[in-house]
Enzyme design. Structure first.
Site, short mmCIF file in Angstrom:
data_model
loop_
_atom_site.label_atom_id
_atom_site.label_comp_id
_atom_site.label_asym_id
_atom_site.label_seq_id
_atom_site.Cartn_x
_atom_site.Cartn_y
_atom_site.Cartn_z
N ASN A 59 -34.67 -34.05 -32.41
CA ASN A 59 -33.52 -33.15 -32.49
C ASN A 59 -33.75 -32.22 -33.67
OD1 ASN A 59 -31.07 -31.88 -32.68
ND2 ASN A 59 -29.95 -33.66 -33.45
N TRP A 60 -34.11 -30.99 -33.36
CA TRP A 60 -34.44 -30.03 -34.43
C TRP A 60 -33.20 -29.50 -35.14
CZ3 TRP A 60 -38.93 -26.05 -33.92
CH2 TRP A 60 -40.14 -26.73 -33.80
N LYS A 61 -32.01 -29.78 -34.59
CA LYS A 61 -30.77 -29.23 -35.14
C LYS A 61 -30.91 -27.70 -35.26
CE LYS A 61 -30.24 -33.58 -37.47
NZ LYS A 61 -29.32 -34.40 -38.21
N HIS B 93 -23.26 -35.56 -29.99
CA HIS B 93 -23.88 -35.82 -31.31
C HIS B 93 -22.79 -35.84 -32.38
CE1 HIS B 93 -26.33 -35.27 -34.89
NE2 HIS B 93 -27.36 -35.70 -34.16
N GLU C 195 -22.69 -34.69 -35.29
CA GLU C 195 -22.46 -33.41 -35.99
C GLU C 195 -21.55 -32.52 -35.16
OE1 GLU C 195 -26.54 -32.39 -36.82
OE2 GLU C 195 -26.65 -33.98 -38.32
N GLU D 190 -26.23 -43.90 -33.06
CA GLU D 190 -26.51 -43.16 -34.29
C GLU D 190 -25.39 -43.41 -35.30
OE1 GLU D 190 -29.43 -39.82 -33.65
OE2 GLU D 190 -27.47 -38.97 -33.25
N GLY E 98 -29.27 -38.20 -41.51
CA GLY E 98 -29.62 -37.21 -42.54
C GLY E 98 -29.38 -37.69 -43.96
N SER F 180 -32.04 -41.34 -39.74
CA SER F 180 -33.11 -41.40 -40.75
C SER F 180 -34.32 -42.21 -40.29
CB SER F 180 -32.56 -41.92 -42.08
OG SER F 180 -31.57 -41.04 -42.58
N GLY G 147 -34.06 -36.77 -36.18
CA GLY G 147 -33.65 -35.45 -36.68
C GLY G 147 -34.67 -34.92 -37.68
N GLY G 148 -34.36 -35.05 -38.96
CA GLY G 148 -35.17 -34.45 -40.02
C GLY G 148 -36.67 -34.72 -39.89
C1 PEP Z 1 -30.04 -36.82 -35.50
O1 PEP Z 1 -29.89 -35.63 -35.74
O2 PEP Z 1 -29.73 -37.24 -34.38
C2 PEP Z 1 -30.58 -37.70 -36.54
C3 PEP Z 1 -30.69 -38.97 -36.28
O3 PEP Z 1 -30.95 -37.10 -37.73
P1 PEP Z 1 -31.83 -37.76 -38.90
O4 PEP Z 1 -33.02 -38.40 -38.25
O5 PEP Z 1 -32.19 -36.62 -39.78
O6 PEP Z 1 -30.98 -38.79 -39.59
#
Ligand code: PEP
Length: 267
Positions: free
Chosen positions: A10-12, A107, A109, A175, A181, A221, A242-243
């Site tokens: 997930n590049w956000k 999600h 966010e 999640e 994040g 994470s 994500g990150g």
């Molecule tokens: C996500 O955006 O779904 C996520 C899990 O982000 P991160 O890996 O950065 O915590």
């Protein structure tokens, strides 16, 4: 039904046409049909470039959101059929083969910043499936909810939205919001407990055979150095990253950490 590991990026709200091209050029030749299924979800504006490069490879492209209506007066929104239609734009002969195949719904966010509710997330997921897309449906508790001992109740409530979805075109993502994040990851035990509860709940909502085949991803994470421990858990069938997915070598290391064998209902 066996469960093939699924690793999704997930590049956000990150990336450029140039960066998605370079990333996928580095990734597509490494991902084979035998290992984990791999999905990359860049922002909407990068989807055509991403589909163009991924077409014909084993990397599927996903969107991060879609609207719950098929069309209408919704300024700034994107309908699910428009995502699938990117395929027609860039590679007509491969229409059935590959386009934007996946979409993320619910999600945290979106829930936190854009008023996403269980109902709207569920409606988006249903619309996406109507358009032929596969859905990654996200659920997860806040830190306050975990500390209050409400985690499993929250997951039960949020996952009610998957009722009526086609399980063959669905993955769930657990999640925990406190892990997204933040650099804090759920322990393997915490993840397994939540995933097992979600599989039980999916059994009630979708039927036992469908639940046994449903992939439940962990997100929060995930990094190259913690992925293997999480992915070794019995009910952790993949990761939503994500990150750490923004760096292609890091994402590849996470893909590589997934177990080689598929898990199944026979366990
Ligand atoms: C996500 O955006 O779904 C996520 C899990 O982000 P991160 O890996 O950065 O915590």
């Amino acid at each position: 039904m066996s469960r093939r590991p699924l690793i999704a990026a997930n590049w956000k709200m990150h990336g450029t046409v140039a960066s998605v091209q370079a990333y996928l050029e580095a990734l597509v030749d490494r991902v084979g049909a035998a290992g984990p299924e791999v999905v990359v979800c860049p922002p909407f504006t990068l989807l055509p470039a991403a589909v163009l490069i991924a077409t014909g490879s084993e990397v599927a492209i996903g969107a991060q959101n879609c609207h719950w209506e098929d069309s209408g007066a919704f300024t700034g929104e994107v309908a699910p059929a428009m995502l699938a239609a990117f395929t027609g734009e860039v590679a007509p002969a491969m229409l059935a083969e590959l386009g934007v195949r996946w979409v993320i719904a619910g999600h945290s966010e979106r829930r936190q910043y854009f008023g996403e509710s269980d109902a709207s997330a569920g409606a988006r997921a249903k619309a996406a499936q109507r358009a032929g897309l596969d859905v990654i449906f996200c659920v997860g508790e806040t830190l306050e909810q975990r500390e209050a001992g409400a985690t499993l109740a929250v997951l039960e409530r949020q996952s009610t939205a998957i009722e009526g979805l086609d399980p063959a075109h669905l993955a769930l993502a657990y999640e925990p919001i406190w892990a997204i994040g933040t650099g804090k990851t759920a322990t393997a035990t915490q993840a397994q407990e939540a995933h097992a509860a979600l599989r039980r709940r999916a059994g009630e909502l979708l039927g036992e055979p469908a639940a046994a085949g449903l992939r439940i991803l962990y997100g929060g994470s995930v990094k190259p150095d913690n992925a293997a421990v999480l992915l070794a858990e019995k009910d952790v069938d993949g990761a939503l990253v994500g990150g750490a997915s923004l760096d292609v070598e890091g994402f590849w290391a996470i893909i590589h950490a997934a177990p080689g064998e598929h898990r199944g209902a026979e366990e």
